[in-house]
Design a protein around this motif. Structure first.
Motif, mmCIF file in Angstrom:
data_model
loop_
_atom_site.group_PDB
_atom_site.id
_atom_site.type_symbol
_atom_site.label_atom_id
_atom_site.label_comp_id
_atom_site.label_asym_id
_atom_site.label_seq_id
_atom_site.Cartn_x
_atom_site.Cartn_y
_atom_site.Cartn_z
ATOM 1 N N GLU A 10 33.951 -56.966 5.555
ATOM 2 C CA GLU A 10 33.703 -57.615 4.269
ATOM 3 C C GLU A 10 34.978 -58.235 3.696
ATOM 4 O O GLU A 10 34.960 -59.370 3.211
ATOM 5 C CB GLU A 10 33.116 -56.606 3.295
ATOM 6 N N GLN A 11 36.084 -57.512 3.775
ATOM 7 C CA GLN A 11 37.346 -58.052 3.260
ATOM 8 C C GLN A 11 37.744 -59.320 4.006
ATOM 9 O O GLN A 11 38.117 -60.328 3.391
ATOM 10 C CB GLN A 11 38.460 -57.011 3.386
ATOM 11 N N HIS A 65 35.194 -62.255 3.289
ATOM 12 C CA HIS A 65 35.307 -62.783 1.923
ATOM 13 C C HIS A 65 36.373 -63.871 1.866
ATOM 14 O O HIS A 65 36.151 -64.944 1.295
ATOM 15 C CB HIS A 65 35.610 -61.649 0.944
ATOM 16 N N ILE A 118 29.569 -65.425 -3.284
ATOM 17 C CA ILE A 118 29.815 -66.468 -2.286
ATOM 18 C C ILE A 118 28.568 -67.356 -2.238
ATOM 19 O O ILE A 118 27.449 -66.864 -2.094
ATOM 20 C CB ILE A 118 30.097 -65.859 -0.887
ATOM 21 N N GLN A 168 35.659 -68.401 2.189
ATOM 22 C CA GLN A 168 36.172 -69.204 1.072
ATOM 23 C C GLN A 168 37.157 -70.271 1.546
ATOM 24 O O GLN A 168 37.291 -71.303 0.905
ATOM 25 C CB GLN A 168 36.813 -68.309 0.017
ATOM 26 N N THR A 186 43.070 -58.877 3.108
ATOM 27 C CA THR A 186 42.900 -60.100 2.326
ATOM 28 C C THR A 186 44.111 -61.010 2.461
ATOM 29 O O THR A 186 43.978 -62.199 2.778
ATOM 30 C CB THR A 186 42.640 -59.751 0.839
ATOM 31 N N ARG A 218 26.448 -58.324 0.854
ATOM 32 C CA ARG A 218 27.549 -57.965 -0.050
ATOM 33 C C ARG A 218 28.336 -59.206 -0.468
ATOM 34 O O ARG A 218 28.780 -59.310 -1.615
ATOM 35 C CB ARG A 218 28.475 -56.950 0.611
ATOM 36 N N LEU A 219 28.521 -60.135 0.450
ATOM 37 C CA LEU A 219 29.218 -61.381 0.122
ATOM 38 C C LEU A 219 28.399 -62.185 -0.890
ATOM 39 O O LEU A 219 28.950 -62.750 -1.834
ATOM 40 C CB LEU A 219 29.475 -62.203 1.385
ATOM 41 N N ARG A 220 27.085 -62.220 -0.685
ATOM 42 C CA ARG A 220 26.187 -62.913 -1.628
ATOM 43 C C ARG A 220 26.313 -62.284 -3.018
ATOM 44 O O ARG A 220 26.443 -62.977 -4.025
ATOM 45 C CB ARG A 220 24.748 -62.853 -1.128
ATOM 46 N N LEU A 265 27.554 -69.082 3.121
ATOM 47 C CA LEU A 265 26.972 -67.980 3.888
ATOM 48 C C LEU A 265 26.154 -68.502 5.064
ATOM 49 O O LEU A 265 26.129 -67.884 6.126
ATOM 50 C CB LEU A 265 26.106 -67.104 2.986
ATOM 51 N N ALA A 287 28.783 -60.775 -4.177
ATOM 52 C CA ALA A 287 30.117 -61.047 -4.716
ATOM 53 C C ALA A 287 30.271 -62.488 -5.186
ATOM 54 O O ALA A 287 31.336 -62.881 -5.652
ATOM 55 C CB ALA A 287 31.183 -60.726 -3.663
#
Length: 170
Positions: A81-82, A85, A116, A89, A55, A110-112, A121, A114
């Motif tokens: 994913e990290q 994410h 986002i 952004q 991140t 997973r992003l959705r 997306l 979370a």
């Protein structure tokens, strides 16, 4: 132009070399120090960035996203994913994710989940690259770089002979 590559495995390494060769300032990020040795990447145009935590490393490399393309080619779902994410952004000019349709769908879902937004997306190029029948890491790098250039320059990704045929029909 800048390219941030998350993952210094075979594809990431090939992509970094190709991007540097084509004039992109390139940042290659990985959490495995043995993959980021300067002996592997003597090109000064390639910045090597170790990631204790993906991140922070991605945030540092991508900045505000302007003039930046991001290619996520890590070794697993969690790393993907990290990186994604943070990358989505920052709203970079281009963001792509390697993997099968199933693997990329899992990460995007997973992003959705979370939070986002759908419009961010929708900008993700997944699976990353143009369909050129690539097999080797070097060929995959060409497919990815071709999509990044086409996206930046407004190209279609179609063979040039198709473009000639379209003009002749008009």
């Amino acid at each position: 132009r800048r390219l941030v590559i998350c993952g210094a495995g075979h594809v990431g390494a090939s992509l970094a070399r190709l991007a540097a060769f084509t004039g992109y300032r390139t940042t290659l990020i990985d959490d495995r120090a043995e993959f980021l040795k300067r002996e592997r990447f003597p090109e000064e145009e390639i910045e090597l960035l170790g990631a204790r935590d993906w991140t922070s490393a991605v945030r540092e490399a991508v900045g505000n996203g302007r003039g930046v393309s991001v290619a996520v080619v890590t070794r697993g779902h969690n790393e993907d994913e990290q990186c994604m994410h943070v990358a989505v952004q920052a709203n970079p000019d281009y963001v792509g994710l390697i993997g099968s349709k199933r693997r990329t769908s899992i990460v995007i879902d997973r992003l959705r989940d979370a939070g986002i937004p759908a419009e961010q997306l929708a900008k993700i190029h997944a699976p990353i690259g143009l369909d050129i029948g690539a097999v080797s890491p070097e060929e995959v790098a060409v497919a990815i770089m071709a999509e990044i250039v086409a996206d930046h320059r407004g190209g279609t990704g179609l063979p040039l002979r198709h473009k000639k045929a379209q003009k002749a029909q008009k």
